[in-house]
Design a protein around this motif. Structure first.
Motif, PDB file in Angstrom:
ATOM      1  N   UNK A  54       0.851  -1.188   0.000  1.00 25.31           N
ATOM      2  CA  UNK A  54       0.000   0.000   0.000  1.00 25.31           C
ATOM      3  C   UNK A  54       0.891   1.243   0.000  1.00 25.31           C
ATOM      4  N   UNK A  55       0.541   2.194  -0.867  1.00 24.66           N
ATOM      5  CA  UNK A  55       1.225   3.490  -0.926  1.00 24.66           C
ATOM      6  C   UNK A  55       0.175   4.585  -0.925  1.00 24.66           C
ATOM      7  N   UNK A  56       0.407   5.600  -0.118  1.00 25.04           N
ATOM      8  CA  UNK A  56      -0.455   6.775  -0.092  1.00 25.04           C
ATOM      9  C   UNK A  56       0.434   8.003  -0.236  1.00 25.04           C
ATOM     10  N   UNK A  57       0.039   8.919  -1.122  1.00 30.24           N
ATOM     11  CA  UNK A  57       0.926  10.016  -1.476  1.00 30.24           C
ATOM     12  C   UNK A  57       0.138  11.304  -1.653  1.00 30.24           C
ATOM     13  N   UNK A  58       0.737  12.415  -1.223  1.00 25.40           N
ATOM     14  CA  UNK A  58       0.170  13.748  -1.426  1.00 25.40           C
ATOM     15  C   UNK A  58       1.221  14.594  -2.125  1.00 25.40           C
ATOM     16  N   UNK A  59       0.858  15.144  -3.281  1.00 28.63           N
ATOM     17  CA  UNK A  59       1.801  15.928  -4.069  1.00 28.63           C
ATOM     18  C   UNK A  59       1.339  17.355  -4.257  1.00 28.63           C
ATOM     19  N   UNK A  60       2.300  18.268  -4.365  1.00 29.21           N
ATOM     20  CA  UNK A  60       2.002  19.682  -4.610  1.00 29.21           C
ATOM     21  C   UNK A  60       2.728  20.124  -5.868  1.00 29.21           C
ATOM     22  N   UNK A  61       1.976  20.664  -6.827  1.00 29.66           N
ATOM     23  CA  UNK A  61       2.522  21.093  -8.108  1.00 29.66           C
ATOM     24  C   UNK A  61       3.076  22.522  -7.971  1.00 29.66           C
ATOM     25  N   UNK A  62       4.395  22.664  -7.974  1.00 26.01           N
ATOM     26  CA  UNK A  62       4.974  24.001  -7.846  1.00 26.01           C
ATOM     27  C   UNK A  62       5.553  24.499  -9.160  1.00 26.01           C
ATOM     28  N   UNK A  63       5.637  23.646 -10.170  1.00 26.20           N
ATOM     29  CA  UNK A  63       6.038  24.018 -11.518  1.00 26.20           C
ATOM     30  C   UNK A  63       5.062  23.377 -12.496  1.00 26.20           C
ATOM     31  N   UNK A  64       5.038  23.815 -13.767  1.00 24.87           N
ATOM     32  CA  UNK A  64       4.044  23.277 -14.697  1.00 24.87           C
ATOM     33  C   UNK A  64       3.985  21.760 -14.734  1.00 24.87           C
ATOM     34  N   UNK A  65       5.103  21.048 -14.744  1.00 23.41           N
ATOM     35  CA  UNK A  65       5.028  19.592 -14.709  1.00 23.41           C
ATOM     36  C   UNK A  65       5.977  18.965 -13.696  1.00 23.41           C
ATOM     37  N   UNK A  66       6.214  19.643 -12.597  1.00 23.38           N
ATOM     38  CA  UNK A  66       7.064  19.129 -11.527  1.00 23.38           C
ATOM     39  C   UNK A  66       6.327  19.296 -10.200  1.00 23.38           C
ATOM     40  N   UNK A  67       6.301  18.223  -9.404  1.00 17.93           N
ATOM     41  CA  UNK A  67       5.627  18.249  -8.109  1.00 17.93           C
ATOM     42  C   UNK A  67       6.524  17.634  -7.047  1.00 17.93           C
ATOM     43  N   UNK A  68       6.352  18.103  -5.827  1.00 16.23           N
ATOM     44  CA  UNK A  68       6.981  17.496  -4.659  1.00 16.23           C
ATOM     45  C   UNK A  68       5.936  16.639  -3.956  1.00 16.23           C
ATOM     46  N   UNK A  69       6.361  15.517  -3.398  1.00 17.68           N
ATOM     47  CA  UNK A  69       5.404  14.606  -2.789  1.00 17.68           C
ATOM     48  C   UNK A  69       5.918  14.100  -1.451  1.00 17.68           C
TER      49      UNK A  69
END
Length: 516
Positions: free
Chosen positions: A443-458
């Motif tokens: 099981x994997x659960x992830x929350x990502x934030x898009x800070x560039x057009x196609x790059x996100x931190x998670x």
């Protein structure tokens, strides 16, 4: 074969979570179901074009048949303020296309590109949006959450082509790449007490002894990384690969002395007396049945656990909406789990001048090869994306045990012969192998934030449960025939036998996600 009911229940729970959530969403599916197949997709565009043609006049040329009409139109062009003041008509647009304003019945305001689209991209910048949007002036949100336009992303393809990457990275490539740092903990591993200490002059076993190695091998924090890369080859089907490795999870001990500060020993069950006993490594005037014991020496021990995984998989889009998606995951999995125990001790009996040197080695190798099936859900809200991946790996677990030991016993200063068998590796020495069925829920659960057009931190959480693994602690058996201690062996012990065990790992994932 012993059935692990808790593991089966956990697997069912993980896989059912995605199905329940998907059913509650009421999302449509691919294939022949209405609303999601290719015909419906292109029908949306056809409906849009038909509505545009119905609102706009059939022929603009008829407007300019006379010079009077042409001059009037020229005056109209030169007076934008008057034009903007005209009442607007908003045409109904099929499905998820945003309304586009038509003015005066014949001009289209905010017309974007040659097609006039303005839409949120269900497939993401690099999904169906990227393919249709290149050169068509799309503007809207992408599945990856990029805030810019997909058309703008296409505008940067020239630089990628100059670098030779245009075919792989670009709007139409539908490529994803993800790299994560893993901060995982492993399960504590059961093991007998192998090294104990006591106060000076006391025996290193019983109520007054302290276990400094063995008993439970702590599953401390280990670092690692995980990479996932793949590409969508159609609107609904993609292929990818994932690799992860966890750094060696290790527990160790080293001690030396003459017993003046503490007594150090290796406890064992003495089959001759039917009770607990110990090999002395460091002792000072420890009273025993045969007189006081005085030893000087050193001991070292290490337990290590290494894990890695490699996967090749396909993903099929089952359906969703502009802000959510459910995909079926299936493919091949390989896992490698190695559990190793090494122990070595050297002691000198100061009363007799005899030297005893024990060496023991246990290498347990587990190789899993099988299939995987599961679901991944993603939900997007603005720049935030939440994902859940639940799947189970089913297949064969090949277990191999390599056990070896050696002993040297003789007067100090001599070169004693190396005898087969240590203090732990006794009659169970050898190489053993078997194959068993194993299932591994994940099981994997992830929350990502898009800070560039196609790059996100998670940031996320991962959990894996390995069923039917062979661990060193299951085969270490400190049983010893005390009457053979002075002869250097053989010492006896129990014959080797595999034991069914399990192992889990869990922890935090910190990553960077790139969608192109």
């Amino acid at each position: 074969m012993k059935t692990n009911l808790r593991g089966l229940a956990l697997t069912a729970l993980l896989l059912s979570a995605s199905n329940v959530s998907f059913a509650q969403q009421g999302a449509s599916s691919v294939g022949d179901l209405p609303g999601y197949d290719e015909d419906a997709y292109f029908a949306d565009e056809s409906t849009y074009q038909q509505q545009v043609s119905e609102v706009a006049p059939a022929s603009h040329a008829n407007r300019y048949e006379s010079s009077q009409d042409y001059e009037a139109s020229q005056a109209y062009e030169e007076a934008p303020a008057h034009y903007d003041a005209e009442p607007a008509y908003v045409a109904p647009i099929a499905n998820d296309l945003q309304p586009v304003a038509f003015l005066d019945g014949h001009r289209l305001k905010n017309l974007r590109g040659s097609m006039g689209y303005q839409s949120a991209c269900d497939g993401g910048c690099g999904g169906s949006c990227g393919q249709a949007g290149c050169g068509m002036g799309y503007s809207g949100g992408c599945d990856a959450g990029c805030s810019g336009s997909c058309g703008g992303q296409c505008g940067r393809r020239g630089a990628l082509h100059r670098l030779g990457l245009g075919s792989m990275f670009g709007c139409e490539s539908n490529t994803w790449a993800q790299t994560e740092a893993l901060l995982w903990f492993t399960q504590d591993r059961d093991m007998p007490a192998l090294i104990t200490t006591a106060e000076p002059g006391e025996f290193p076993f019983g109520d007054g002894a302290t276990t400094v190695f063995g008993d439970d091998i702590n599953g401390e924090l280990s670092g690692g990384f995980r990479s996932d890369i793949g590409k969508y080859f159609t609107k609904n089907v993609g292929l990818g690969g994932r690799f992860w490795i966890l750094a060696e999870n290790q527990d160790s001990f080293y001690g030396e002395g003459d017993g003046s500060d503490r007594t150090i020993g290796r406890p064992y069950f003495n089959t001759d007396t039917g009770g607990m006993d110990a090999f002395f490594v460091a002792a000072d005037n420890v009273a025993g049945p045969s007189g006081a014991a005085n030893f000087s020496g050193a001991i070292a021990a290490e337990s290590s656990l290494d894990l890695l995984g490699a996967e090749g998989y396909a993903r099929i889009n089952l359906g969703g909406s502009r802000s959510s998606k459910v995909e079926l995951i299936g493919g091949y999995t390989h896992f490698s789990i190695d559990d190793t125990l090494r122990m070595s001790s050297f002691s000198v009996n100061r009363d007799t001048g005899d030297v005893t040197n024990y060496n023991d080695s246990f290498d347990m190798e587990n190789r899993f090869n099988g299939g995987q099936v599961g679901f991944e859900m993603s939900v997007r809200r603005g720049r935030w994306t939440a994902r859940s991946l639940t799947k189970v790996h089913l297949g064969n677990m090949n277990q191999t045990a390599n056990i070896a030991g050696s002993t040297q016993f003789g007067p100090i200063g001599s070169n004693p012969a190396v005898l087969s068998g240590g203090a732990l590796a006794l009659d169970n020495q050898g190489t053993y192998e078997r194959d068993v069925f194993s299932f591994i829920p994940e099981a994997n659960f992830k929350l990502g934030y898009q800070f560039r057009p196609n790059v996100a931190l998670s940031v996320g959480y991962s959990f894996l449960y390995f069923d039917n693994v062979a661990l060193a602690g299951d085969v270490v058996d400190p049983i010893f025939d005390g009457t053979t201690n002075a002869t250097g062996g053989p010492f006896g012990g129990r014959a080797f036998q595999f034991d069914d065990s399990s192992l889990w790992v869990q922890g935090i994932d910190l990553g960077v996600i790139i969608n192109l």
